[in-house]
Design a protein around this motif. Structure first.
Motif, PDB file in Angstrom:
ATOM      1  N   THR A 136       0.837  -1.197   0.000  1.00 15.17           N
ATOM      2  CA  THR A 136       0.000   0.000   0.000  1.00 15.17           C
ATOM      3  C   THR A 136       0.875   1.252   0.000  1.00 15.17           C
ATOM      4  O   THR A 136       2.017   1.217   0.434  1.00 15.17           O
ATOM      5  CB  THR A 136      -0.926   0.037   1.229  1.00 15.17           C
ATOM      6  N   THR A 137       0.342   2.350  -0.506  1.00 11.79           N
ATOM      7  CA  THR A 137       1.072   3.612  -0.539  1.00 11.79           C
ATOM      8  C   THR A 137       1.021   4.253   0.837  1.00 11.79           C
ATOM      9  O   THR A 137      -0.049   4.510   1.367  1.00 11.79           O
ATOM     10  CB  THR A 137       0.459   4.555  -1.574  1.00 11.79           C
ATOM     11  N   SER A 138       2.186   4.519   1.384  1.00 10.38           N
ATOM     12  CA  SER A 138       2.222   5.117   2.716  1.00 10.38           C
ATOM     13  C   SER A 138       2.220   6.635   2.606  1.00 10.38           C
ATOM     14  O   SER A 138       2.540   7.207   1.557  1.00 10.38           O
ATOM     15  CB  SER A 138       3.468   4.660   3.469  1.00 10.38           C
ATOM     16  N   PHE A 139       1.884   7.277   3.681  1.00 10.48           N
ATOM     17  CA  PHE A 139       1.886   8.734   3.738  1.00 10.48           C
ATOM     18  C   PHE A 139       3.272   9.276   3.427  1.00 10.48           C
ATOM     19  O   PHE A 139       3.422  10.255   2.702  1.00 10.48           O
ATOM     20  CB  PHE A 139       1.427   9.201   5.123  1.00 10.48           C
ATOM     21  N   VAL A 140       4.299   8.630   3.952  1.00  7.11           N
ATOM     22  CA  VAL A 140       5.672   9.098   3.753  1.00  7.11           C
ATOM     23  C   VAL A 140       6.021   9.073   2.276  1.00  7.11           C
ATOM     24  O   VAL A 140       6.617  10.015   1.750  1.00  7.11           O
ATOM     25  CB  VAL A 140       6.659   8.240   4.574  1.00  7.11           C
ATOM     26  N   ARG A 141       5.640   8.009   1.553  1.00  8.08           N
ATOM     27  CA  ARG A 141       5.939   7.927   0.124  1.00  8.08           C
ATOM     28  C   ARG A 141       5.206   9.004  -0.657  1.00  8.08           C
ATOM     29  O   ARG A 141       5.765   9.612  -1.570  1.00  8.08           O
ATOM     30  CB  ARG A 141       5.575   6.550  -0.411  1.00  8.08           C
ATOM     31  N   VAL A 142       3.956   9.255  -0.316  1.00  6.26           N
ATOM     32  CA  VAL A 142       3.186  10.293  -1.008  1.00  6.26           C
ATOM     33  C   VAL A 142       3.800  11.660  -0.729  1.00  6.26           C
ATOM     34  O   VAL A 142       3.971  12.482  -1.639  1.00  6.26           O
ATOM     35  CB  VAL A 142       1.705  10.264  -0.569  1.00  6.26           C
ATOM     36  N   LEU A 143       4.185  11.925   0.514  1.00  5.09           N
ATOM     37  CA  LEU A 143       4.813  13.192   0.879  1.00  5.09           C
ATOM     38  C   LEU A 143       6.135  13.383   0.135  1.00  5.09           C
ATOM     39  O   LEU A 143       6.389  14.452  -0.419  1.00  5.09           O
ATOM     40  CB  LEU A 143       5.041  13.263   2.388  1.00  5.09           C
ATOM     41  N   GLU A 144       6.971  12.356   0.097  1.00  7.18           N
ATOM     42  CA  GLU A 144       8.249  12.453  -0.607  1.00  7.18           C
ATOM     43  C   GLU A 144       8.033  12.720  -2.101  1.00  7.18           C
ATOM     44  O   GLU A 144       8.754  13.509  -2.705  1.00  7.18           O
ATOM     45  CB  GLU A 144       9.061  11.179  -0.412  1.00  7.18           C
ATOM     46  N   ALA A 145       7.042  12.071  -2.690  1.00  8.95           N
ATOM     47  CA  ALA A 145       6.754  12.279  -4.114  1.00  8.95           C
ATOM     48  C   ALA A 145       6.337  13.725  -4.369  1.00  8.95           C
ATOM     49  O   ALA A 145       6.762  14.338  -5.353  1.00  8.95           O
ATOM     50  CB  ALA A 145       5.664  11.322  -4.578  1.00  8.95           C
ATOM     51  N   GLN A 146       5.534  14.287  -3.483  1.00 15.16           N
ATOM     52  CA  GLN A 146       5.101  15.674  -3.641  1.00 15.16           C
ATOM     53  C   GLN A 146       6.263  16.643  -3.464  1.00 15.16           C
ATOM     54  O   GLN A 146       6.369  17.630  -4.186  1.00 15.16           O
ATOM     55  CB  GLN A 146       3.986  16.015  -2.637  1.00 15.16           C
ATOM     56  N   LEU A 147       7.139  16.374  -2.513  1.00 18.15           N
ATOM     57  CA  LEU A 147       8.273  17.258  -2.260  1.00 18.15           C
ATOM     58  C   LEU A 147       9.304  17.197  -3.381  1.00 18.15           C
ATOM     59  O   LEU A 147      10.029  18.164  -3.605  1.00 18.15           O
ATOM     60  CB  LEU A 147       8.924  16.913  -0.916  1.00 18.15           C
ATOM     61  N   ASN A 148       9.388  16.074  -4.076  1.00 19.85           N
ATOM     62  CA  ASN A 148      10.363  15.924  -5.152  1.00 19.85           C
ATOM     63  C   ASN A 148       9.884  16.489  -6.480  1.00 19.85           C
ATOM     64  O   ASN A 148      10.662  16.574  -7.423  1.00 19.85           O
ATOM     65  CB  ASN A 148      10.751  14.452  -5.311  1.00 19.85           C
ATOM     66  N   GLN A 149       8.620  16.866  -6.571  1.00 19.45           N
ATOM     67  CA  GLN A 149       8.130  17.460  -7.808  1.00 19.45           C
ATOM     68  C   GLN A 149       8.693  18.872  -7.940  1.00 19.45           C
ATOM     69  O   GLN A 149       8.804  19.598  -6.962  1.00 19.45           O
ATOM     70  CB  GLN A 149       6.601  17.539  -7.811  1.00 19.45           C
TER      71      GLN A 149
END
Length: 136
Positions: free
Chosen positions: A37-50
């Protein structure tokens, strides 16, 4: 004597626990959420790396209009690259020198604060900057 049909059962809400809303299909035998499952940390990191867009402050937009300074697509891409380079060196507020224009930019907020054409550069002193970047 009290009629048992007249008494409603008392509802006591239960606290919501972390991971409780995860579908049972995503849980392993121990009841933990599976790694798929997609974790909050992975979603946050993806947003910060954009890549973040370059913003133009209201003051800078006014100055640019008064001084006939236009930043088009290629210019904005160059400004974004210069901001990335300055951020990599730890800069917070920079003077971006781009051809005939000098821009003061907040690197932290990715915002152009003001713009000055070459003709007016001799009359200006730039303060509160910690770096200067030549824009390609």
């Amino acid at each position: 004597m009290v009629d048992s049909r007249a008494v409603k059962p008392l509802f006591i809400p239960q606290p919501v626990l972390p991971g409780q809303n995860t579908p049972a299909a995503n849980r392993n035998a121990a009841g933990n959420v599976s790694a798929g499952t997609t974790s909050f940390v992975r979603v946050l990191e993806a947003q910060l790396n954009q890549p973040q867009p370059v913003k133009i402050s209201a003051h800078a937009a006014r100055r640019m209009a008064e001084r006939n300074i236009v930043l088009a697509g290629d210019h904005l891409a160059g400004v974004a690259t210069a901001m990335d380079r300055a951020a990599a060196k730890g800069a917070r507020s920079s003077l971006l020198i781009m051809g005939d224009v000098a821009l003061v930019a907040s690197i932290v907020n990715r915002t152009v604060v003001t713009a000055v054409p070459r003709e007016e550069l001799k009359e200006h002193i730039f303060t509160n900057i910690d770096s200067a970047v030549f824009v390609d």
